[in-house]
Design a protein around this motif. Structure first.
Motif, PDB file in Angstrom:
ATOM      1  N   ARG A  11       0.837  -1.191   0.000  1.00 57.90           N
ATOM      2  CA  ARG A  11       0.000   0.000   0.000  1.00 57.90           C
ATOM      3  C   ARG A  11       0.874   1.244   0.000  1.00 57.90           C
ATOM      4  O   ARG A  11       1.787   1.375   0.820  1.00 57.90           O
ATOM      5  CB  ARG A  11      -0.922   0.007   1.218  1.00 57.90           C
ATOM      6  N   VAL A  12       0.595   2.148  -0.919  1.00 59.23           N
ATOM      7  CA  VAL A  12       1.368   3.379  -1.063  1.00 59.23           C
ATOM      8  C   VAL A  12       0.437   4.575  -0.913  1.00 59.23           C
ATOM      9  O   VAL A  12      -0.537   4.707  -1.659  1.00 59.23           O
ATOM     10  CB  VAL A  12       2.084   3.439  -2.427  1.00 59.23           C
ATOM     11  N   LEU A  13       0.735   5.438   0.041  1.00 56.67           N
ATOM     12  CA  LEU A  13      -0.031   6.672   0.206  1.00 56.67           C
ATOM     13  C   LEU A  13       0.634   7.758  -0.625  1.00 56.67           C
ATOM     14  O   LEU A  13       1.860   7.918  -0.601  1.00 56.67           O
ATOM     15  CB  LEU A  13      -0.070   7.090   1.673  1.00 56.67           C
ATOM     16  N   ASP A  43      -3.098   5.238  -3.140  1.00 62.66           N
ATOM     17  CA  ASP A  43      -4.233   6.033  -2.686  1.00 62.66           C
ATOM     18  C   ASP A  43      -3.763   7.467  -2.482  1.00 62.66           C
ATOM     19  O   ASP A  43      -2.748   7.700  -1.812  1.00 62.66           O
ATOM     20  CB  ASP A  43      -4.804   5.489  -1.371  1.00 62.66           C
ATOM     21  N   ALA A  79       0.237   2.727   5.637  1.00 68.28           N
ATOM     22  CA  ALA A  79       0.818   2.507   4.314  1.00 68.28           C
ATOM     23  C   ALA A  79       2.202   1.886   4.426  1.00 68.28           C
ATOM     24  O   ALA A  79       2.925   2.083   5.412  1.00 68.28           O
ATOM     25  CB  ALA A  79       0.901   3.826   3.556  1.00 68.28           C
ATOM     26  N   ASP A  80       2.584   1.151   3.395  1.00 69.36           N
ATOM     27  CA  ASP A  80       3.924   0.568   3.336  1.00 69.36           C
ATOM     28  C   ASP A  80       4.941   1.572   2.811  1.00 69.36           C
ATOM     29  O   ASP A  80       6.146   1.413   3.023  1.00 69.36           O
ATOM     30  CB  ASP A  80       3.913  -0.667   2.437  1.00 69.36           C
TER      31      ASP A  80
END
Length: 208
Positions: A11-13, A43, A79-80
């Motif tokens: 997951r990337v913010l 996202d 997030a990652d």
């Protein structure tokens, strides 16, 4: 029967350093969503305006910070990795972005979210320099906060008005290709510096 393992998704913010709803950098992040590999879920964070000006009086009232700060901190923690697209204002990063980072750098009962977080920096502008100085300034701030900033490749999108159509869609093939390479590199960077993701449950497919 053949047992397959679905690739883990990171997951990337994505954070635009401008409050303008249709800014070049917000458009650039939307384009990144289209160019990112399937193993990344991007996202875009849309509530940066809810972060108030940094004030230690507010911090003393609630060590976790105001609601807008708590929301941003929680989104980054979940997030990652974090991708920041910054404009360039007077050869530096916008005040609203620096203000948010100042809040996030403070100790919080919820924990620190900037140290050892994989990050990438890019930017777009209508001018000829493509936010080079702003990105250098932002990297300095992030390094000071302990973030793990991807050193290369860099992406400076100049002349942004000629690269997007009136709907905000990226139409320049060269920029799209560079953006695709940038996101692939960030995927590798996260895999290199971040703990490995939990292996997903196997997907069983029938043998033909």
């Amino acid at each position: 029967m053949t047992t397959l393992h679905a690739a883990p998704v990171r997951r990337v913010l994505c954070l635009a350093g401008s409050l303008r709803r249709d800014s070049w950098n917000r458009r650039l992040l939307r384009a990144a969503m289209a160019q990112a590999p399937a193993t990344l879920q991007l996202d875009v964070y849309d509530a940066l305006a809810a972060v108030p000006l940094f004030d230690e009086d507010l911090e003393q009232h609630d060590p976790a910070g105001p609601a807008g700060v708590q929301a941003l901190r929680a989104a980054i923690a979940a997030a990652d990795g974090l991708v920041i697209a910054t404009p360039e204002y007077n050869h530096a990063i916008p005040g609203v972005l620096k203000n948010a980072l100042d809040w996030l750098s403070r100790e919080s009962p919820a924990g620190d979210v900037l140290p050892e977080k994989p990050m990438a920096v890019l930017g777009a502008s209508s001018g000829p320099w493509g936010t080079r100085l702003a990105q250098a300034s932002l990297r300095q701030v992030l390094h000071t906060c302990g973030a793990l900033v991807m050193p290369a490749p860099t992406l400076f999108v100049a002349g942004a008005a000629s690269r997007f159509d009136t709907d905000g869609t990226l139409t320049d093939p060269a920029t799209a290709q560079s953006l695709q390479g940038f996101m692939l590199a960030f995927e590798r960077w996260m895999a290199r510096v971040a703990p490995p993701l939990a292996r997903p449950e196997p997907v069983v497919a029938a043998r033909r």
